[in-house]
Design a protein around this motif. Structure first.
Motif, short mmCIF file in Angstrom:
data_model
loop_
_atom_site.label_atom_id
_atom_site.label_comp_id
_atom_site.label_asym_id
_atom_site.label_seq_id
_atom_site.Cartn_x
_atom_site.Cartn_y
_atom_site.Cartn_z
N GLU A 79 33.87 17.60 27.00
CA GLU A 79 32.59 17.99 27.59
C GLU A 79 31.64 18.56 26.53
O GLU A 79 30.43 18.38 26.63
N ALA A 80 32.19 19.24 25.52
CA ALA A 80 31.35 19.71 24.43
C ALA A 80 30.76 18.53 23.67
O ALA A 80 29.56 18.54 23.32
N PHE A 81 31.57 17.52 23.41
CA PHE A 81 31.05 16.31 22.77
C PHE A 81 29.98 15.66 23.64
O PHE A 81 28.95 15.20 23.13
N ARG A 82 30.21 15.62 24.94
CA ARG A 82 29.22 15.02 25.84
C ARG A 82 27.88 15.76 25.74
O ARG A 82 26.82 15.14 25.67
N ALA A 83 27.96 17.09 25.73
CA ALA A 83 26.73 17.89 25.64
C ALA A 83 25.99 17.62 24.34
O ALA A 83 24.75 17.56 24.31
N LEU A 84 26.73 17.44 23.25
CA LEU A 84 26.10 17.16 21.96
C LEU A 84 25.49 15.76 21.93
O LEU A 84 24.37 15.57 21.44
N VAL A 85 26.22 14.78 22.45
CA VAL A 85 25.69 13.42 22.48
C VAL A 85 24.38 13.38 23.26
O VAL A 85 23.42 12.68 22.87
N ARG A 86 24.29 14.13 24.33
CA ARG A 86 23.10 14.07 25.19
C ARG A 86 21.84 14.60 24.51
O ARG A 86 20.73 14.37 25.01
N ILE A 87 21.97 15.31 23.39
CA ILE A 87 20.78 15.80 22.69
C ILE A 87 20.57 15.05 21.36
O ILE A 87 19.77 15.48 20.54
N ALA A 88 21.26 13.95 21.19
CA ALA A 88 21.17 13.23 19.92
C ALA A 88 19.83 12.52 19.73
O ALA A 88 19.55 12.02 18.64
N ASP A 89 18.99 12.48 20.76
CA ASP A 89 17.65 11.93 20.59
C ASP A 89 16.63 13.00 20.21
O ASP A 89 15.47 12.68 19.93
N SER A 90 17.08 14.26 20.17
CA SER A 90 16.12 15.34 19.85
C SER A 90 16.60 16.29 18.77
O SER A 90 15.79 17.02 18.19
N ALA B 169 7.21 4.40 22.01
CA ALA B 169 5.97 5.06 22.42
C ALA B 169 5.23 5.66 21.23
O ALA B 169 4.12 6.18 21.39
N GLY B 170 5.84 5.59 20.05
CA GLY B 170 5.19 6.13 18.86
C GLY B 170 5.19 7.65 18.79
O GLY B 170 4.37 8.24 18.08
N GLU B 171 6.12 8.29 19.50
CA GLU B 171 6.18 9.75 19.47
C GLU B 171 6.60 10.22 18.08
O GLU B 171 7.43 9.61 17.41
N LYS B 172 6.02 11.32 17.63
CA LYS B 172 6.33 11.85 16.31
C LYS B 172 7.79 12.32 16.27
O LYS B 172 8.25 13.02 17.16
N GLN B 173 8.49 11.93 15.22
CA GLN B 173 9.90 12.28 15.06
C GLN B 173 10.05 13.29 13.93
O GLN B 173 9.42 13.15 12.88
N ARG B 174 10.90 14.30 14.14
CA ARG B 174 11.10 15.35 13.14
C ARG B 174 12.13 14.97 12.09
O ARG B 174 12.27 15.63 11.07
N PHE B 175 12.90 13.93 12.37
CA PHE B 175 13.94 13.48 11.44
C PHE B 175 14.10 11.97 11.64
O PHE B 175 13.36 11.35 12.42
N ASP B 176 15.05 11.37 10.94
CA ASP B 176 15.25 9.93 10.99
C ASP B 176 16.05 9.57 12.25
O ASP B 176 17.26 9.35 12.20
N LEU B 177 15.34 9.49 13.37
CA LEU B 177 15.99 9.20 14.64
C LEU B 177 16.54 7.78 14.66
O LEU B 177 17.60 7.53 15.25
N VAL B 178 15.86 6.85 14.03
CA VAL B 178 16.32 5.46 14.03
C VAL B 178 17.74 5.38 13.49
O VAL B 178 18.64 4.80 14.11
N THR B 179 17.96 5.97 12.31
CA THR B 179 19.29 5.91 11.70
C THR B 179 20.31 6.67 12.54
O THR B 179 21.46 6.24 12.67
N GLN B 180 19.92 7.79 13.13
CA GLN B 180 20.86 8.56 13.95
C GLN B 180 21.33 7.75 15.16
O GLN B 180 22.51 7.78 15.51
N LEU B 181 20.42 7.01 15.78
CA LEU B 181 20.80 6.18 16.91
C LEU B 181 21.69 5.02 16.47
O LEU B 181 22.64 4.65 17.16
N VAL B 182 21.38 4.45 15.31
CA VAL B 182 22.23 3.39 14.76
C VAL B 182 23.63 3.93 14.47
O VAL B 182 24.64 3.26 14.71
#
Length: 259
Positions: free
Chosen positions: A125-136, A172-185
């Motif tokens: 469940e801790a891993f689940r909670a962390l995965v759920r914020i991996a877009d932010s 949507a072109g929202e400003k990203q604070r870090f390299d979200l593309v690579t994190q999702l990959v």
């Protein structure tokens, strides 16, 4: 002696140590670490304690597979920027919080301890909670390698959801604070160890919105790991969008799966 020294800079025989990692690691073979747990919980939950000490207490409790550590990780992930230690540790590359990356590593490090402590369900469940914020929240390129196969199987739906949210944010072109593309990959790369077709689907959805050499290089392991025609199709897709270096990596991966 202050609390942090007594809890983490003194070994279980009462001798001082310079590196707290010595105490953390010793716990894996010494059940006496349980004597430190109540003090670490009290320190972690003490609003008057320095944020670094509260964070270290949480990190250690999580590494030791203690329920209180996992529960604290879940609370922090529930409202990340209000975690008591948020922004205590800053990533050099992107100048953003790196505490969730460290906590994710702690959750990953301790699976066999959960068997002794009966805390495997909380770990998942801790891993689940962390995965759920991996877009932010930033995870320092760790998300492709952290998860064991059993946990990945449980989290596939959550990973699919968070990648979908991330793709919508990118589109949507929202400003990203870090390299979200690579994190999702990286998340898709992790998935490729248990579900090749889904990994290809997720990575393709990300890279179809935005593709650049770093993210494409992180996608190459999917070609190695995914089985069947999906792996080859994904490799061919990377060849159409990658530069010469990415093409070299992809050709090597395709040759390996054909051997």
């Amino acid at each position: 002696m202050n609390r942090i020294n007594a809890l983490l800079r003194t070994d279980f025989d009462g001798r001082p140590v310079e590196d707290i990692d010595d105490v953390i690691d010793e716990a894996f073979d010494d059940p006496r670490h349980a004597e430190r747990v109540p003090g670490l919980i009290a320190l972690m939950n003490d609003p008057a304690a320095p944020e670094i000490e509260r964070f270290l207490a949480c990190l250690v409790l999580t590494t030791w597979a203690e329920p209180a550590g996992y529960e604290a990780v879940m609370r922090a992930a529930g409202d990340p920027e209000r975690a008591p230690w948020y922004d205590f540790s800053i990533d050099r590359k992107f100048s953003v919080d790196s505490t969730f990356a460290q906590l994710a590593g702690a959750v990953a490090d301790n699976r066999y301890l959960t068997e002794d402590k009966g805390s495997e369900a909380l770990r998942q469940e801790a891993f689940r909670a962390l995965v759920r914020i991996a877009d932010s929240q930033y995870f320092e390129d760790k998300l492709g390698e952290l998860f064991d196969s059993a946990t990945l199987q449980i989290l596939l739906s959550d990973i699919k959801d968070v990648v979908g949210r991330g793709v919508r944010s990118l589109a949507a072109g929202e400003k990203q604070r870090f390299d979200l593309v690579t994190q999702l990959v990286d998340l898709a790369s992790g998935v490729s160890t248990v579900d090749g077709p889904l990994a290809v689907e997720l990575a393709t959805s990300v890279l179809s919105v935005d593709a650049f050499p770093r993210a494409l290089s992180h996608a190459v392991p999917i070609v190695h790991r995914a089985q069947g025609p999906e792996a080859r199709r994904f490799g061919e897709f990377l060849l159409t969008v990658g530069d010469k270096d990415v093409s070299r990596q992809v050709h090597a991966a395709l040759a390996a799966i054909s051997a």
